[in-house]
Every structure is written in structure tokens, then in C-alpha cells.
Design an enzyme around this catalytic site. Structure first.
Site, PDB file in Angstrom:
ATOM      1  N   CYS A   5      -4.907  12.842  13.164  1.00  0.00           N
ATOM      2  CA  CYS A   5      -5.300  11.471  12.889  1.00  0.00           C
ATOM      3  C   CYS A   5      -5.104  10.619  14.110  1.00  0.00           C
ATOM      4  CB  CYS A   5      -4.530  10.915  11.703  1.00  0.00           C
ATOM      5  SG  CYS A   5      -3.015  10.139  12.141  1.00  0.00           S
ATOM      6  N   LYS A  12       0.839  -1.214   0.000  1.00  0.00           N
ATOM      7  CA  LYS A  12       0.000   0.000   0.000  1.00  0.00           C
ATOM      8  C   LYS A  12       0.873   1.264   0.000  1.00  0.00           C
ATOM      9  CE  LYS A  12      -1.676   1.764   3.983  1.00  0.00           C
ATOM     10  NZ  LYS A  12      -1.408   3.203   4.066  1.00  0.00           N
ATOM     11  N   ASN A  13       1.876   1.286   0.897  1.00  0.00           N
ATOM     12  CA  ASN A  13       2.652   2.521   1.029  1.00  0.00           C
ATOM     13  C   ASN A  13       3.573   2.773  -0.160  1.00  0.00           C
ATOM     14  OD1 ASN A  13       1.382   2.908   3.415  1.00  0.00           O
ATOM     15  ND2 ASN A  13       3.162   2.514   4.727  1.00  0.00           N
ATOM     16  N   ASP A  70       5.069   0.611  11.808  1.00  0.00           N
ATOM     17  CA  ASP A  70       3.840  -0.074  11.381  1.00  0.00           C
ATOM     18  C   ASP A  70       3.788  -1.529  11.843  1.00  0.00           C
ATOM     19  OD1 ASP A  70       3.031   2.219  10.192  1.00  0.00           O
ATOM     20  OD2 ASP A  70       3.316   1.563   8.129  1.00  0.00           O
ATOM     21  N   ARG A 116      -0.277  14.898  12.979  1.00  0.00           N
ATOM     22  CA  ARG A 116       0.563  14.489  11.853  1.00  0.00           C
ATOM     23  C   ARG A 116       0.858  15.723  11.022  1.00  0.00           C
ATOM     24  NH1 ARG A 116      -1.067   8.516   9.641  1.00  0.00           N
ATOM     25  NH2 ARG A 116       0.888   8.068   8.611  1.00  0.00           N
ATOM     26  N   ARG A 168      -8.153  -0.882   4.616  1.00  0.00           N
ATOM     27  CA  ARG A 168      -7.303   0.144   3.981  1.00  0.00           C
ATOM     28  C   ARG A 168      -5.975  -0.465   3.523  1.00  0.00           C
ATOM     29  NH1 ARG A 168      -5.659   4.229   7.854  1.00  0.00           N
ATOM     30  NH2 ARG A 168      -4.416   4.726   6.031  1.00  0.00           N
TER      31      ARG A 168
HETATM   32  C1  UD1 Z   1       4.389   6.891   6.263  1.00  0.00           C
HETATM   33  C2  UD1 Z   1       3.541   5.643   6.117  1.00  0.00           C
HETATM   34  C3  UD1 Z   1       3.112   5.123   7.481  1.00  0.00           C
HETATM   35  C4  UD1 Z   1       4.331   4.923   8.384  1.00  0.00           C
HETATM   36  C5  UD1 Z   1       5.189   6.182   8.424  1.00  0.00           C
HETATM   37  C6  UD1 Z   1       6.495   5.997   9.175  1.00  0.00           C
HETATM   38  C7  UD1 Z   1       2.447   5.943   3.966  1.00  0.00           C
HETATM   39  C8  UD1 Z   1       1.196   6.152   3.224  1.00  0.00           C
HETATM   40  N1  UD1 Z   1       2.373   5.972   5.322  1.00  0.00           N
HETATM   41  O1  UD1 Z   1       3.565   7.882   6.877  1.00  0.00           O
HETATM   42  O2  UD1 Z   1       2.426   3.878   7.293  1.00  0.00           O
HETATM   43  O3  UD1 Z   1       3.887   4.628   9.693  1.00  0.00           O
HETATM   44  O4  UD1 Z   1       5.528   6.595   7.081  1.00  0.00           O
HETATM   45  O5  UD1 Z   1       7.221   4.942   8.630  1.00  0.00           O
HETATM   46  O6  UD1 Z   1       3.490   5.701   3.385  1.00  0.00           O
HETATM   47  N2  UD1 Z   1       6.446  14.633  10.681  1.00  0.00           N
HETATM   48  C9  UD1 Z   1       6.560  15.960  10.999  1.00  0.00           C
HETATM   49  N3  UD1 Z   1       6.443  16.893   9.991  1.00  0.00           N
HETATM   50  C10 UD1 Z   1       6.192  16.522   8.690  1.00  0.00           C
HETATM   51  C11 UD1 Z   1       6.080  15.157   8.388  1.00  0.00           C
HETATM   52  C12 UD1 Z   1       6.217  14.233   9.401  1.00  0.00           C
HETATM   53  O7  UD1 Z   1       6.765  16.321  12.156  1.00  0.00           O
HETATM   54  O8  UD1 Z   1       6.095  17.411   7.829  1.00  0.00           O
HETATM   55  C13 UD1 Z   1       6.538  13.622  11.756  1.00  0.00           C
HETATM   56  C14 UD1 Z   1       5.221  12.858  11.947  1.00  0.00           C
HETATM   57  O9  UD1 Z   1       4.335  13.550  12.780  1.00  0.00           O
HETATM   58  C15 UD1 Z   1       5.674  11.564  12.549  1.00  0.00           C
HETATM   59  C16 UD1 Z   1       7.030  11.348  11.887  1.00  0.00           C
HETATM   60  O10 UD1 Z   1       7.436  12.600  11.364  1.00  0.00           O
HETATM   61  O11 UD1 Z   1       5.840  11.695  13.929  1.00  0.00           O
HETATM   62  C17 UD1 Z   1       6.994  10.313  10.771  1.00  0.00           C
HETATM   63  O12 UD1 Z   1       6.132  10.742   9.754  1.00  0.00           O
HETATM   64  P1  UD1 Z   1       6.318  10.357   8.217  1.00  0.00           P
HETATM   65  O13 UD1 Z   1       7.581   9.615   8.027  1.00  0.00           O
HETATM   66  O14 UD1 Z   1       6.104  11.598   7.423  1.00  0.00           O
HETATM   67  O15 UD1 Z   1       5.113   9.367   8.007  1.00  0.00           O
HETATM   68  P2  UD1 Z   1       4.022   9.403   6.864  1.00  0.00           P
HETATM   69  O16 UD1 Z   1       4.651   9.725   5.567  1.00  0.00           O
HETATM   70  O17 UD1 Z   1       2.860  10.210   7.323  1.00  0.00           O
END
Ligand code: UD1
Length: 417
Positions: free
Chosen positions: A116, A22-23, A306, A121, A398
Site C-alpha cells: 500500500c 473510522k478506525n 496518522d 504492510r 475514506r
Molecule cells: C492501523 C490504522 C492506521 C494506523 C496504524 C498505526 C486502522 C484501520 N488503521 O493500521 O490508520 O496508521 O494502525 O497506528 O485501524 N506490521 C507488521 N506485521 C504485521 C502487522 C503490522 O510488520 O503483521 C507493521 C506494519 O507494517 C507497520 C506497523 O507494524 O509498520 C504498524 O502497523 P499496524 O499497527 O498493524 O497498523 P494497521 O492495523 O495496519
């Protein structure tokens, strides 16, 4: 609201094929916007999040259809440059469409993705990077209004944290930008490599150094391609947990063992026999699992956040105390209170959970708190003695294709209600 009714304590055995990730496929579907030709995405999982991404693509002018496990997205230039709130809310990770839309349209209007179930997030890293590439971002009543000159410009981006989504958004924005973009401290998850693989198959110029630095040289145009998505490593871990808690024996097929290096030793520590070839894993679980000392979630190649919930489910029935430390998301232990309804003994303090294994769990009425937490609740239900009613199963759909049917084929007693 869907439900599963599970009669637990049945040993799982047999073979299971692991579907596409999915990711990996979600950012690839966003990347489709960068090329005007049609694309064929093989090993594409049938998931509600993929349907949500298809709805966004259709709104933006790109229709798609299924041919077995391939998704064919028709060609065409983007017709719209907004993503309505309703579509954004269907899937929280739809923020990954922003980089592609702004690159193609020079303007984008999307609703703020909001909080979320895993805690706040934020998307500050996404927006700061896009601003460096020449995007002007204005927040207006829960909407993000983005605009730029005709073309984005390449930039050197130092990410404060290796965010997966931010890395993907920057890659998408950079493919057709003027000049080179360099991402330092970008995410190194296999899904990033897969996105680069898809984009390069479409004519992009992306290279990833061994230290993880990503170089993207802007090109004029991208063309269509045929591309197979990588196997889902989190689905793989989940099935391993399902088998582990039922003293089962499983052959997992179509997996990528290279992506699971941080996870396989954990199953061995728990007393399982694990044998891996390049694309299969054989797992044989003992009568009673052993506790793991400490699992700390980390960015790849560390232990994936995850996989924390399904492994915690397995630890619930292991002998001894297992410690889990969640370093990626602030609020990712919600499943623990559902596990406790089934008799699990867990103490949560901030980002740490201590799981004192019990000899068996019992059936109860439980709910899915989020996608991976929901799958983990199902793992507990398979281990439990008696009947468990698992509600809000749409979270599971999902990310897991046909999970009830696949588990039933392995010997689980599971029915949709
Ligand atoms: C993706 C995955 C999710 C996985 C996560 C971490 C998808 C669709 N989802 O989520 O399944 O759990 O990676 O491996 O691929 N953060 C910030 N600022 C930002 C972006 C992120 O502070 O602009 C923080 C987030 O709040 C979180 C951490 O960074 O605490 C990790 O987030 P991120 O790596 O961005 O995860 P996702 O891309 O949302």
C-alpha cells in the site's frame, strides 16, 4: 477522480462536530459477524471505507441500512466464508475480517491484502497469532486459505510489535474460542478499547489490564447490542490544523480529550491557545505558528502516525525548523513532495523530515497521496495564498465525512470540481 478547488488564506472560525472514528468502526463492523442478532452502531461515520465494510458484510450475508448516523446491521448467520478480491481491494484494512470469519466458519478464503501507499504492510503478526490459535494457513496464488477445527483454541500471544490490526484480529478470533486468550504487548490505541467495549456489550468477556495485557475468555455465543462509536481523534487533529494554519479560532465538539493527550501540547508549543473540557476543545491560533522541536510517531499513547501529515502541513508555515521522525511506517512522507509544490521547504532523509517553515505557501496543482496525506494537502491549501486544485480526493473521503461542507461552514472557500 474527485477534485477540490480551494482559495486559501481565509481565516477559519466557528464550531465543528467531530464524527465517529473510522478506525474504531471498521473492526466493530467485522465483530458484528460474531453475533447472529442485529446490532445498532451509533455515531457511525458516512465514509467510503464504511461502505466497503458494508459490502463485505452484505457478501457474507449481513445486510445493513442507515438511520441517520446509526448503522443497523440485520441479524443472521454467515452465509459465505470467503471475501472476494474485489471487496478486499476496496479497503486495505479488510484483513480485520479474517479473525471473525475463521471463528464463525472454521474456514476462510481471502485475497492477500498486498502492499500500500505507506510502504509494505505485512500481516505476519496476524497469521502467526491465528496459527497459535489452531488456524492452518496456506498461501495460494495471492490467496490465503485458512482452516481450523470446529473451534479455535485460546492461546497466549506475545506480539513482537503492538500492531493495531493484529491485536483486533486476535480479539475477534478469541471471543468464541475454547478457553482464554492472553495478548501481551498488544496495541493500546483507543480503538482497541472501543472494540472491547462493543464486544463486551454483545456478551464477550474481555478485560484489559492497566499495563495493556488483554484477557479474552471464550464464550459460547454473542448477542446483538446498541453501541456508540468513539469520536475520531485524527479528524479532530486535522480540523485543529486547518484552524491553526489560518490564524483561526475553533470550538471542536463531541471530541474525546483523553485520547488526544500526546497531541494537544504540540499545538501549545506552536503558539496556539488550547482549552479542553471533557468533550470539547477550543483552539485559538496566533498570526504565525512557531516550529515544534521534534515530533516522533509512536504506538499509543505516543504521538499517532496518522496525525503526522496534518501536523507537518501546519509546520510548513511555522517560523523555524520542525523535525518529524516516522517510526511506524516506512514510507509515510509522500505528502512532503506535494507540500513542496506549494512552496514548502522540506528535506526528507529516510524516516526523518526537516521542515523549514516559510512565511506563506502559494496555490498549485496537487494530489492526495493517501488518506491522511490527502487531508494534510488540504490543510496546506487552506493556508496557501491563491488557488489550489487538489485532485484524487477520494482518498480523503475514506476517512472524513463531508469535509468540504464542514470547512465551508467555518469560512473556507472550497468547491468540489
Ligand atoms: C492501523 C490504522 C492506521 C494506523 C496504524 C498505526 C486502522 C484501520 N488503521 O493500521 O490508520 O496508521 O494502525 O497506528 O485501524 N506490521 C507488521 N506485521 C504485521 C502487522 C503490522 O510488520 O503483521 C507493521 C506494519 O507494517 C507497520 C506497523 O507494524 O509498520 C504498524 O502497523 P499496524 O499497527 O498493524 O497498523 P494497521 O492495523 O495496519
Amino acid at each position: 477522480m474527485g477534485k477540490y478547488i480551494v482559495e486559501g488564506n481565509n481565516r477559519l472560525s466557528g464550531e465543528v462536530d467531530i464524527h465517529g472514528a473510522k478506525n474504531a468502526v471498521l473492526p466493530i463492523l467485522a465483530a458484528v459477524l460474531l453475533c447472529d442478532d442485529s446490532v445498532r452502531i451509533g455515531n457511525c461515520p458516512h465514509l467510503s471505507d464504511v461502505e466497503a465494510a458494508r459490502n463485505i458484510l452484505a457478501h457474507l450475508g449481513r445486510s445493513s441500512h442507515w438511520e441517520g448516523s446509526s448503522l443497523i446491521v440485520d441479524g443472521g448467520a454467515p452465509q459465505m466464508c470467503d471475501i472476494p478480491e474485489k471487496l478486499m481491494r476496496e479497503m486495505r484494512s479488510s484483513i480485520v475480517f479474517l479473525g471473525a470469519v475463521i471463528s464463525r466458519c472454521s474456514t476462510a478464503r481471502i485475497s492477500f491484502p498486498g502492499g500500500c501507499e505507506l510502504g509494505p504492510r505485512p500481516i505476519d503478526l496476524h497469521l502467526e497469532a491465528l496459527e497459535k490459535m489452531g488456524v492452518k494457513v496456506v498461501e495460494d496464488n495471492g490467496f490465503l486459505e485458512c482452516s481450523c477445527e470446529k473451534k479455535l483454541k485460546g492461546a497466549v500471544i506475545n506480539l513482537a510489535f503492538p500492531s493495531v490490526g493484529a491485536t483486533e484480529n486476535i480479539m475477534l478470533a478469541a471471543c468464541r474460542a475454547d478457553g482464554e486468550t492472553v495478548i501481551h504487548n498488544g496495541a493500546r490505541e483507543p480503538e482497541i478499547e472501543d472494540l472491547a467495549g462493543f464486544l463486551n456489550a454483545c456478551g464477550a468477556d474481555i478485560s484489559i489490564e492497566p499495563n495493556g495485557t488483554i484477557h479474552i475468555k471464550g464464550v459460547e455465543k454473542l448477542h446483538g447490542a446498541e453501541y456508540d462509536v468513539i469520536p475520531d481523534r485524527i479528524v479532530t487533529v486535522t480540523y485543529m490544523c486547518c484552524s491553526a494554519v489560518t490564524a483561526g479560532e475553533l470550538l471542536l465538539k463531541s471530541v474525546n480529550v483523553r485520547h488526544l493527550q500526546s497531541v494537544m501540547p504540540i499545538f501549545e508549543q506552536m503558539g496556539c491557545i488550547v482549552k479542553a473540557n471533557e468533550d470539547t476543545i477550543y483552539l485559538q491560533a496566533p498570526q504565525r505558528l512557531k516550529a515544534v522541536k521534534c515530533i516522533q510517531t509512536m504506538p499509543y499513547p505516543g504521538f499517532p502516525t496518522d496525525a503526522q501529515a496534518p501536523l507537518m502541513a501546519a509546520a510548513c508555515v511555522a517560523s523555524g525548523t520542525s523535525i518529524f521522525i516516522e517510526n511506524i511506517f516506512e514510507n509515510r512522507f509522500k505528502h512532503a513532495s506535494e507540500f513542496k509544490r506549494m512552496g514548502a521547504e522540506i528535506e526528507v532523509q529516510g524516516r526523518t523530515a526537516a521542515v523549514h517553515g516559510v512565511s506563506h505557501l502559494h496555490g498549485a496543482n496537487v494530489k492526495c497521496t493517501d488518506l491522511r496525506g490527502g487531508a494534510a494537502v488540504l490543510v496546506c491549501a487552506l493556508a496557501a495564498h491563491g488557488t489550489t486544485v487538489v485532485s484524487e480526493t477520494e482518498h480523503i473521503l475514506r476517512g472524513y465525512e463531508d469535509i468540504d461542507r464542514r470547512l465551508a461552514l467555518l469560512g473556507a472557500s472550497i468547491k468540489k470540481a
